[in-house]
Design a protein around this motif. Structure first.
Motif, mmCIF file in Angstrom:
data_model
loop_
_atom_site.group_PDB
_atom_site.id
_atom_site.type_symbol
_atom_site.label_atom_id
_atom_site.label_comp_id
_atom_site.label_asym_id
_atom_site.label_seq_id
_atom_site.Cartn_x
_atom_site.Cartn_y
_atom_site.Cartn_z
ATOM 1 N N ALA A 1 -102.366 2.339 -108.842
ATOM 2 C CA ALA A 1 -103.329 3.403 -109.131
ATOM 3 C C ALA A 1 -104.015 3.168 -110.475
ATOM 4 O O ALA A 1 -105.225 3.398 -110.611
ATOM 5 C CB ALA A 1 -102.624 4.758 -109.121
ATOM 6 N N GLN B 1 -105.114 9.224 -106.830
ATOM 7 C CA GLN B 1 -104.300 8.306 -106.026
ATOM 8 C C GLN B 1 -102.811 8.549 -106.226
ATOM 9 O O GLN B 1 -102.037 8.484 -105.268
ATOM 10 C CB GLN B 1 -104.649 6.859 -106.359
ATOM 11 N N ILE B 2 -102.399 8.825 -107.456
ATOM 12 C CA ILE B 2 -100.981 9.104 -107.697
ATOM 13 C C ILE B 2 -100.571 10.391 -106.999
ATOM 14 O O ILE B 2 -99.512 10.463 -106.369
ATOM 15 C CB ILE B 2 -100.694 9.171 -109.211
ATOM 16 N N THR C 1 -96.534 1.868 -107.230
ATOM 17 C CA THR C 1 -97.617 2.789 -106.892
ATOM 18 C C THR C 1 -98.392 3.198 -108.144
ATOM 19 O O THR C 1 -99.627 3.257 -108.120
ATOM 20 C CB THR C 1 -97.052 4.033 -106.182
ATOM 21 N N THR D 1 -107.364 7.571 -110.797
ATOM 22 C CA THR D 1 -105.943 7.257 -110.955
ATOM 23 C C THR D 1 -105.090 8.468 -110.634
ATOM 24 O O THR D 1 -104.113 8.380 -109.880
ATOM 25 C CB THR D 1 -105.665 6.768 -112.393
#
Length: 135
Positions: free
Chosen positions: A52, A77-78, A48, A74
């Motif tokens: 990202a 999304q994380i 993951t 980034t």
């Protein structure tokens, strides 16, 4: 003549042996299964984070965006996929990717390897993308 009931056990000394067998097998299988789940969790977090970072690098490399936009993407999304604590250490650098100007996003995070309170595994993942020509 009296009739005796037949049971599954032929000897009184074997009564309760199934419980002992279950306990012994459980002592071996439960830690094995929990270990596999933990390894799967660490690999999921790593994949993951890498996805990202790559997505952020691709966004930052587009002609109408800045490197800070890639860092923000980034982190978002994380935070959406995992938790915000994994998105605390995100950096962006201008690099050469196979001789072409590009963007590299680096994410560093610590993932607990043995449960919530256990020791952590430090991991670093990067995402790279070639910058678009602004013409």
């Amino acid at each position: 003549m009296s009739r005796r009931r037949r049971t599954g056990c032929t000897d009184r000394g074997e009564r309760g042996s199934a419980l002992v067998d279950f306990t012994l097998v459980s002592l071996l299988l439960v830690p094995l299964v929990l270990g596999l789940v933990q390894v799967a969790l660490v690999l999921h977090v790593r994949a993951t984070l890498a996805a990202a970072a790559s997505e952020g690098a691709r966004l930052a490399a587009t002609a109408d965006r800045e490197p800070g936009d890639g860092v923000a993407r980034t982190r978002a999304q994380i935070a959406d996929a995992l938790a915000g604590r994994y998105a605390e250490d995100v950096e962006v650098h201008r690099v050469l990717v196979d001789g072409a100007p590009g963007i590299e996003i680096v994410v560093r995070a610590e993932v607990p390897a043995l449960g919530i309170g256990g020791p952590a595994v430090a991991m670093t993942v990067t995402g790279r993308a070639i910058e678009e020509d602004p013409r």
